[in-house]
Design a protein around this motif. Structure first.
Motif, mmCIF file in Angstrom:
data_model
loop_
_atom_site.group_PDB
_atom_site.id
_atom_site.type_symbol
_atom_site.label_atom_id
_atom_site.label_comp_id
_atom_site.label_asym_id
_atom_site.label_seq_id
_atom_site.Cartn_x
_atom_site.Cartn_y
_atom_site.Cartn_z
ATOM 1 N N VAL A 468 -2.575 8.234 52.223
ATOM 2 C CA VAL A 468 -1.946 8.445 50.919
ATOM 3 C C VAL A 468 -0.577 9.099 51.102
ATOM 4 O O VAL A 468 0.398 8.727 50.441
ATOM 5 C CB VAL A 468 -2.856 9.301 50.011
ATOM 6 C CG1 VAL A 468 -2.148 9.691 48.731
ATOM 7 C CG2 VAL A 468 -4.116 8.526 49.666
ATOM 8 N N ALA A 469 -0.498 10.052 52.054
ATOM 9 C CA ALA A 469 0.786 10.697 52.305
ATOM 10 C C ALA A 469 1.826 9.664 52.751
ATOM 11 O O ALA A 469 2.956 9.650 52.254
ATOM 12 C CB ALA A 469 0.622 11.788 53.361
ATOM 13 N N GLY A 470 1.430 8.785 53.691
ATOM 14 C CA GLY A 470 2.347 7.744 54.166
ATOM 15 C C GLY A 470 2.802 6.825 53.049
ATOM 16 O O GLY A 470 3.978 6.457 52.945
ATOM 17 N N LEU A 471 1.861 6.463 52.194
ATOM 18 C CA LEU A 471 2.196 5.566 51.080
ATOM 19 C C LEU A 471 3.147 6.249 50.101
ATOM 20 O O LEU A 471 4.085 5.629 49.594
ATOM 21 C CB LEU A 471 0.918 5.162 50.345
ATOM 22 C CG LEU A 471 0.044 4.144 51.066
ATOM 23 C CD1 LEU A 471 -1.356 4.138 50.471
ATOM 24 C CD2 LEU A 471 0.654 2.758 50.972
ATOM 25 N N ILE A 472 2.915 7.513 49.869
ATOM 26 C CA ILE A 472 3.770 8.209 48.904
ATOM 27 C C ILE A 472 5.162 8.438 49.493
ATOM 28 O O ILE A 472 6.164 8.373 48.770
ATOM 29 C CB ILE A 472 3.094 9.518 48.432
ATOM 30 C CG1 ILE A 472 1.866 9.155 47.571
ATOM 31 C CG2 ILE A 472 4.047 10.373 47.621
ATOM 32 C CD1 ILE A 472 1.134 10.317 46.965
ATOM 33 N N VAL A 473 5.245 8.652 50.802
ATOM 34 C CA VAL A 473 6.577 8.741 51.430
ATOM 35 C C VAL A 473 7.317 7.419 51.237
ATOM 36 O O VAL A 473 8.506 7.393 50.878
ATOM 37 C CB VAL A 473 6.467 9.081 52.937
ATOM 38 C CG1 VAL A 473 7.816 8.890 53.621
ATOM 39 C CG2 VAL A 473 5.999 10.510 53.129
ATOM 40 N N ALA A 474 6.596 6.301 51.468
ATOM 41 C CA ALA A 474 7.228 4.982 51.300
ATOM 42 C C ALA A 474 7.687 4.795 49.854
ATOM 43 O O ALA A 474 8.806 4.335 49.598
ATOM 44 C CB ALA A 474 6.246 3.877 51.688
ATOM 45 N N ALA A 475 6.826 5.160 48.915
ATOM 46 C CA ALA A 475 7.173 4.970 47.508
ATOM 47 C C ALA A 475 8.314 5.892 47.087
ATOM 48 O O ALA A 475 9.231 5.479 46.352
ATOM 49 C CB ALA A 475 5.933 5.236 46.644
ATOM 50 N N SER A 476 8.290 7.132 47.573
ATOM 51 C CA SER A 476 9.356 8.048 47.179
ATOM 52 C C SER A 476 10.682 7.629 47.813
ATOM 53 O O SER A 476 11.747 7.797 47.215
ATOM 54 C CB SER A 476 9.000 9.491 47.561
ATOM 55 O OG SER A 476 8.935 9.631 48.956
ATOM 56 N N GLY A 477 10.620 7.049 49.020
ATOM 57 C CA GLY A 477 11.825 6.517 49.644
ATOM 58 C C GLY A 477 12.416 5.386 48.818
ATOM 59 O O GLY A 477 13.633 5.260 48.658
ATOM 60 N N ALA A 478 11.527 4.556 48.275
ATOM 61 C CA ALA A 478 11.994 3.439 47.444
ATOM 62 C C ALA A 478 12.725 3.950 46.208
ATOM 63 O O ALA A 478 13.748 3.409 45.804
ATOM 64 C CB ALA A 478 10.799 2.571 47.029
#
Lengths: 621, 99
Positions: A468-478
């Motif tokens: 979930v942390a990895g996914l949220i980093v990806a989403a926040s980067g977007a």
């Protein structure tokens, strides 16, 4: 189910959570730049990154979902293992090094490296957000499933706990801490899954496998009794309602459901209308057993096979005379007019258990299309997942990107082999929650004792946290890098970009919490299959054509991403699984029978890219 | 632990070779993977239940084989790519020495 965590399991679980938070805090002090926050400064060693890849990838879908699906459906669940691993071949051979060469922070950077197009920035950022959220739903759902037996808390509390912890992790540290959490978790998951499979093989197979016990030491296994209509009437039960093969009998102060199998009635479990198994405070009991072992007498089968090696374990289960009791669920109407869920047993032979066809049948045209569609999405989805792609920016060079992918393939491939053993083992050991098969592997561990269960559950929880942390980093980067800074032209400073990313992480986390609660009870791997389909439809055509078709234009990429997202989501949202699940209707109410969108949405996205690129050649020139 | 900007790599003289090799190996794996999918679809699952070795059926052997093949091909790919990178790097150094 009436399983509650022991003090030991809660201590071990608490230790893991504190360790993860400490890692975040430790690395938080070192990642103030945008490069540090979104890409760990590009200085992670390839071997560490490879295991972190495994940590990212072996999410709740792999550990909880696949094992749960194998436990209830047999080989069909293993199709996900095969497809997920095969997807890494696409990532390694086609995508890894070029993505590393072209990108800086995000997947959008790579797609946009050649064109500097606002359309691509917008489309790729939206795609990253949509895919990340699709992938987040099953992770949160899996977290809720974990805390129910581990801590004795409701599903929704588990979802909120994970959401809160992960938002804290991501909002404080970013990609560096995420990488080390994934490294730790990926390594531990491999080690303890191997121990679990070793214990399973050492114990062997038995028709009288030890059952799980409740807080007071009582056996929790639900073994359905075989009856006839006359016998039930003699016991004072009255038949009050029948729907299809299912009959409701009422008497002696309770309502029971039975499935008719060639004249024999088998007792089911059920819940609905505020009741569980006919009681307000009723409970569902764990299920799944092996009823006969091929080549062994009933007496010998009850004593057990003794120690088995991996091949003989699989061979015993594949034997045509082996009989396995799978558990499925369906919705039926009761005498009072309520819709309730009935969990019912179904006997299958070893032959049927160990080949595809229980869930993914290939008899009719639609079934064949669904199967091909699923395998296509799994194959092409991996190399298009934004949270996987951003991990290529955490290593120093394209060669390191390649080597870390190979480490990932070795680790992930080994784990997926283990899933077959863990899933099958859970399915014959009476450790499957009929309402939520996601906990099958941890509950299998519980059959070997509370310590292994606590460790495995804590690792599984860390699995969810890390992914979930990895996914949220990806989403926040977007949001921060792609949408605000590059698409919006806001020219954010490094500090502002990190702050915007943290705010974005907070809001994406809240969305994930809500959706994780809504999608309770659906197998997490099945949900991740959809995320793969959306990723493969939206992103992969753009990536592949950009790399291998020189006439690709910015307009072509933008159009293909939007068409891929809309087509994949459209087919999913109007398909049978949504109607039978979150919409609360039946599969027959769906607009179409296609459960998996990839077979239509992926080619459509490719076609859109080609047509729009050809139409915009002059503009491109 | 470093936290400087994400690294940008220089020109990679082996990239064309690696790209061609990668596509070829990808296509080989595609064919084997498609074989698995279409064997199941075209025989309506019947072929998958045939026992092929040590009591294991085609579904298990083929499925495990696909996982194993991915790793074997990945190792071959890495060995070939690394050899090419080294050869080109050595060639470049030799060329500089001669100059």
């Amino acid at each position: 189910m009436n399983l509650h965590g022991t003090p030991l399991s809660i201590i071990i679980f608490g230790f893991f959570v504190v360790l993860v938070l400490w890692l975040s805090y430790h690395f938080a002090r070192r990642s103030s730049s945008a490069a540090g926050y979104f890409a760990a400064g590009g200085q992670i060693h390839w071997a560490v990154n490879g295991i972190s890849f495994a940590g990212d990838y072996l999410s709740a879908a792999s550990f909880l979902g696949i094992c749960g699906m194998i436990a209830t459906l047999g080989y069909d669940g293993f199709l996900y293992s095969i497809g997920y691993l095969a997807g890494w071949v696409v990532a390694l051979f086609v995508v890894a090094e070029p993505m590393k060469r072209m990108g800086k922070f995000t997947f959008t950077d790579a797609l946009d490296a050649k064109f500097d197009s606002k359309g691509i920035k917008l489309a790729a950022a939206i795609s990253t957000l949509v895919v990340s959220i699709c992938y987040l739903i099953p992770q949160m759902n899996g977290a809720g499933s974990l805390v129910e037996p581990l801590l004795g808390l409701p599903h929704w509390v588990g979802v909120i706990i994970v959401g809160a912890i992960v938002i804290t992790i991501v909002a404080t540290a970013g990609m560096t801490s995420t990488t080390y959490v994934q490294f730790l978790k990926g390594g531990l998951l491999l080690i303890f899954s191997t121990i679990l499979v070793g214990a399973l093989l050492f114990r062997g197979i038995s028709t009288e496998a030890p059952s799980l016990t409740g807080p007071d030491g009582e056996s929790l296994r639900f073994v359905p009794t075989e009856m006839t209509h006359d016998a039930l009437v003699e016991q004072g039960l009255d038949l009050v309602h029948t729907e299809g093969d299912f009959s409701e009998y009422v008497g002696n102060g309770e309502s029971t459901w039975w499935i008719n199998d060639e004249g024999s009635l088998w007792k089911c479990q059920w819940e609905g209308a505020g009741l569980v198994n006919g009681k307000i405070d009723g409970l569902l009991y764990p299920v799944g057993r092996i009823k006969a072992i091929g080549g062994m007498s009933a007496e010998d089968a009850a004593e057990g096979t003794g120690r088995l090696n991996p091949v003989s374990f699989l061979a015993k289960l594949t034997h045509p005379d082996t009989k396995i009791e799978q558990w499925h669920k369906t919705k039926v109407g009761n005498a009072a007019g309520d819709r309730i869920t009935v969990y019912f047993p179904k006997e299958v032979s070893g032959t049927d258990q160990m080949k595809p066809g229980v869930k993914f049948k290939v008899k009719t045209g639609w079934e064949k299309l669904n199967f091909v569609s699923l395998m296509l999405a799994l194959f092409f989805g991996t190399a298009a997942l934004p949270h996987i792609l951003i991990r290529y920016y955490t290593v120093p060079s394209p060669a390191c990107a390649r080597k870390s992918t190979i480490v990932a393939i070795a680790a992930i491939g080994f784990f997926y082999v283990l899933t077959l053993f863990m899933g099958l083992g859970a399915g014959i050991t009476g450790t499957v929650n009929p309402a939520d098969n996601n906990m099958s592997a941890p509950l299998l561990a519980l059959s070997f004792g509370g310590v292994l269960f606590a460790i495995i559950s804590a690792i599984a929880f860390a699995t969810v946290l890390g992914t979930v942390a990895g996914l949220i980093v990806a989403a926040s980067g977007a949001v921060a890098h792609d949408l605000m800074d590059r698409f919006g032209g806001m020219n954010l400073s490094e500090h502002q970009k990190v702050r915007a990313g943290k705010f974005a992480a907070f809001f994406v986390g809240i969305i994930a919490i809500v959706l994780g609660i809504v999608f309770r009870g659906i197998n997490v791997s099945f949900l991740v299959g959809w995320a793969f389909a959306v990723a493969a439809s939206a992103n992969l055509p753009a990536i592949l054509m950009l790399l291998f078709w020189p006439r690709t234009t910015a307009a072509g990429i933008t159009a293909s991403i939007f068409v891929g997202i809309v087509a994949a989501l459209g087919i999913i949202l109007t398909g049978p699984a949504m109607f039978a699940g979150p919409y609360g209707m039946t599969a027959a109410d769906a607009w179409h029978p296609l459960g998996q969108p990839g077979i239509i949405s992926i080619p459509l996205s490719f076609l859109t890219l080609v047509v729009v690129s050809l139409m915009t050649q002059k503009k491109a020139a | 632990m470093h936290h400087g900007p994400a690294q940008s790599s220089g020109p990679d003289p082996a990239s064309d070779y690696k790209s061609r090799l990668g596509v070829r190996m990808f296509l080989i794996y595609c064919v084997v993977y498609a074989g698995f999918v279409f064997t199941n679809v075209l025989t309506e699952g019947r072929a998958m239940q045939i026992i092929v070795v040590a009591g294991l059926n085609l579904a298990v052997v083929y499925g495990m084989g696909l996982i194993g093949l991915a790793l074997v091909m990945a190792l071959i790919y890495n060995a070939l790519c690394t050899a090419k990178e080294k050869a080109l790097a050595t060639g470049a150094v030799d060329g500089e020495d001669r100059a």
